[in-house]
Design a protein around this motif. Structure first.
Motif: not given
Lengths: 119, 715
Positions: B575-577, B573, B663
């Protein structure tokens, strides 16, 4: 000043282009990431222009009908105009092509059509 | 937060190629192609001939220039067998450092072969790449079929640029360790003019080449991953004028193909799984060779040596302590125990000729001088084999003979059977074998060994004698390798057998007992069984995984130790989630095969018809405890309990499963370590089980990946 719509064989020439709007719609994806206010973006090219144009035929009902028929053919059409340099394009009919009698003059015919530019 | 540009380009190699970058027909010689290691090359007759000068791998290569980085090219060639070769002979084309290799099916056969098309698609990363034409030849040698080492003729090598398909609409590419095929691409495009040419039924077995690329603008970085898949479906949706191509990794070929006829002739020898049984890798390659595949190098393997119980009816096969169990064959023989010579153990029987003439020994079941009985046999039905090692002090012929008895002491007249005389070189232990079916009235057999025309004082040594019953039909699949090495109860147990005396050592019969419990018929592929079903049964039993990755590379791996390069993949979370689920459940079934997500025990029922007896057979493989049980049925011979154990471990590991959307990361690969940080869930570490990337021209499902995990634990 001459405006034309052509499929390469048949050409119709309205008396004037009476209305125009075109739109570029973004296809970028805005990714919302859990737990943060920041977003991530995936860039994508937008689609080509789409919009609505309005052509006026001052007297000729037949020409207006011919324009509608031409717009209805399954072909890529070319719109050309000598006095607005950015409007010319190849396009296809994207929605309706409407023939309408002008309410005020009861003489002029107005052809309205939705287009999608083809690049 | 990153700003990215993600693109999926789709190519259909060989359909609509444009620019020819390179073309060579070898009319004027080798055209700059250079022989690789262990290769002899010649180009005098309008083709390039390469063959191994030693070893199994041979090749020729050439740099191809004028390429544009980022463009996709196909190397094509025509290849044929140069001469008879009754060994596996596989031709391949590859590009050094790029996207695996493509291969022909095995080209063994008689005479000059017919031309086979071979092509390989790759994405250029430089203006020049080295193309490698190569061959692989098996080491199989069989009496009667033999065959030369094998040579290949390559011709008409071209390199063409491939145009990308226009009109990309959407596509997903996925890799899943729990799915067969492992890799899959489902791609929707505006129906192209070449749509009818994209026919999955084509004998050319068309490929789909997908290039996924993702560029991060700031800080700048980029990743590219190519997918070379087998075109398996082509679905047109008329109203939307779209075409959806389904393409899969090469397991799809094995899932389609089935055994259609029993191999015969030289082919049978080359394809016989019993020959390759000691190495599962070799057995897999034999099947992959039919599909243009070959396992990548690796050490994970399993032993499927065909095994069978046997009893040595000789009570004292090697005179280890005395000569009980043998008597002199005639009055010209002095029978003794010799420690001067022995093939096994510390001693052998020695038969010394008293005068000129024959000398030898009889094997019996009693003491020397007072034979109480010969070896009991059942007449008319079973094949017996008598084998022993012999050695002579001078080069002489030696003969094995079987004498039959209707009672313990009544010889059946005229029924003696002898082998043709075998010339035994002086001083060399030589193994002799006789196979026989006793006459219907026989109840005992007396096997004897005779040295022919010895001079006085010549010595015939006999050691490691073996008399055993084989089977009624030695051509039977599971039993035909019945010519076994001599053994006795003192033979050291090994990976396949345990050995024991049935009574007193060196004075009783001895047994050889299998240490595996599988039904031998698992090694056989019956008609109608798919290549995949045949192999996966063996692979599962061994606790291994077999799959083909998106670059046409086949792997046999141990899932507990397999760790692909890259990783750990982090899904966090902030970051890319983007989204995710964290499921801890005793309910639910897996979409891939409908089995429970989580279980504590496994029962697999194997039910099959024994091809010998036509009887129904049933065996169960069981693992775990009874709290929640996975029950599976298999209509194949019992291979052992390996699959049950393996599935239990997988089931327990699925107690917690996260399915996450994040992502895109083009480096993600099943088997890599994964670390996750999902809101309200303790940080987890585990293994990435599947990944699916989505690309779209207009929808929001673009530049994202969906990931499933296994073996999660609190980090």
């Amino acid at each position: 000043m001459t405006d034309t719509i052509s499929d390469g064989v048949t050409t119709v020439t309205p008396d004037l282009t009476d209305g125009w709007n075109d739109t570029l719609t973004s296809r970028n994806v805005i990714h919302e990431v859990l737990g943060t206010a920041e977003v991530s973006v995936s860039l994508r090219p937008t689609a080509a222009r789409s919009g609505t144009a309005k052509l006026t035929f001052l007297t000729s009902e037949a020409d207006a009908r011919a324009a509608q028929t031409l717009l209805g053919t399954a072909a890529v059409l070319t719109y050309a105009t000598t006095d607005r340099s950015t409007l010319g394009m190849d396009f296809v009919l994207a929605g309706a092509a409407t023939v309408e009698l002008d309410d005020d003059s009861r003489d002029a015919w107005i052809v309205t059509f939705d287009f999608q530019e083809i690049i | 937060m990153p700003v990215t540009l993600a693109v999926l380009d789709i190519y259909t190699p060989g359909i609509d190629t444009t620019d020819v970058v390179y073309s060579e027909s070898f009319a004027g010689g080798a055209g700059g192609w250079t022989a690789g290691a262990n290769t002899t090359q010649s180009a005098a007759s309008g083709y390039l001939k390469i063959e191994p000068s030693s070893g199994q791998d041979f090749s020729s290569s050439r740099a191809i220039t004028g390429l544009t980085p980022g463009e996709v090219y196909t190397v094509s060639a025509s290849v044929k067998r140069d001469a008879s070769a009754f060994r596996h002979l596989v031709a391949a084309v590859s590009v050094t450092g790029q996207d695996g290799a493509s291969r022909t099916p095995s080209q063994y056969g008689s005479g000059v072969g017919s031309a086979v098309a071979l092509s390989h698609t790759f994405r250029a990363t430089a203006t020049s790449h080295t193309v490698v034409l190569s061959g692989f030849v098996g080491t199989e040698t069989y009496s009667g079929v033999g065959g030369t080492a094998g040579a290949l003729r390559f011709d008409d090598v071209t390199v063409c640029r491939e145009p990308a398909l226009d009109g990309f609409i959407s596509g997903t590419l996925s890799l899943d360790e729990n799915r067969t095929p492992y890799g899959e691409g489902i791609i929707t495009i505006a129906t192209p003019s070449i749509r009818n040419l994209l026919d999955p039924r084509s004998t050319a077995m068309l490929r789909v080449f997908a290039v996924a690329s993702r560029t991060v603008l700031d800080p700048a970085s980029s990743a590219v991953r190519t997918f070379n898949l087998y075109l398996h479906g082509n679905l047109l949706a008329a109203a939307g004028a779209t075409t959806t191509l389904t393409a899969r990794t090469d397991e799809a070929m094995l899932l389609d193909a089935s055994q259609l006829e029993e191999p015969s002739g030289p082919t049978a020898a080359i394809l016989d799984p019993r020959v390759f049984g000691p190495s599962l890798r070799d057995m897999i390659d034999v099947v992959l060779f039919r599909h243009g595949g070959k396992l990548e190098a690796g050490s994970d393997d399993a032993d499927y040596t065909i095994t069978h119980d046997a009893t040595n009816l000789m009570i004292n096969p090697g005179a280890e302590v005395n000569t009980t169990g043998a008597v002199a064959v005639n009055a010209n023989t002095t029978l003794a125990r010799s420690t001067a010579q022995h093939h096994a153990g510390v001693a052998s029987y020695s038969c010394t000729a008293i005068g000129a003439g024959n000398a030898g020994l009889f094997f019996v079941t009693g003491s020397a001088g007072s034979p109480t009985a010969y070896m009991p046999v059942t007449g008319a039905t079973n094949v017996y084999r008598f084998t022993c090692y012999v050695r002579t002090s001078v080069t002489r012929d030696v003969v094995l003979t079987l004498r039959y008895f209707s009672t313990a002491s009544t010889v059946i007249g005229g029924a003696d059977e002898s082998t043709s005389p075998t010339t035994v070189t002086a001083g060399v232990w030589t193994r002799l074998t006789a196979a026989f079916i006793p006459p219907a009235t026989a109840t005992f057999v007396g096997p004897f060994v005779t040295g022919v025309s010895l001079a006085a004082g010549n010595v015939l040594f006999v050691d490691s004698a073996l008399l055993y019953q084989t089977w009624s039909d030695e051509s039977d699949f599971a039993r035909s390798y019945a010519d076994i090495e001599p053994f006795d109860g003192a033979t050291a147990s090994d990976a396949h057998y345990n050995y024991a005396w049935t009574g007193t050592a060196n004075a009783s019969t001895s047994t050889k007992t299998r240490s595996d419990d599988r039904d031998q018929m698992v090694l056989r592929q019956p008609l109608g069984m798919t290549d995949w079903a045949y192999l996966s049964n063996l692979v599962f039993q061994a606790g291994l995984d077999l799959f083909c990755n998106e670059k046409r590379q086949w792997f046999l791996v141990d899932p507990d130790t397999y760790l692909p390069a890259g990783g750990p993949i982090e899904l966090r979370e902030a970051v890319n989630l983007k989204d995710g689920s964290d499921d801890i459940t005793l309910e639910g079934t897996r979409p891939s095969d409908g089995t429970p997500v989580w279980f504590t025990g496994v029962v697999i029922r194997y039910a099959w018809i024994d091809p010998d007896t036509l009887e129904n057979r049933e065996e169960f493989a069981v693992a775990g405890d009874r709290r929640k049980v996975l029950y599976l049925e298999r209509s194949i011979p019992y291979p052992g309990d390996g699959e049950a154990t393996r599935r239990l471990a997988a089931g327990l590991a699925r107690g917690r499963v996260q399915n996450l959307t994040a992502l895109a990361d083009l480096t993600a690969t099943p088997g890599q370590a994964v670390e996750t940080e999902v809101p309200d869930v303790p940080e987890q570490a585990g293994i990435l089980s599947s990944v699916s990337w989505a690309f779209s021209a207009a929808d929001d499902a673009h530049d994202v990946m969906t990931v499933a995990t296994r073996d999660l634990e609190d980090a």
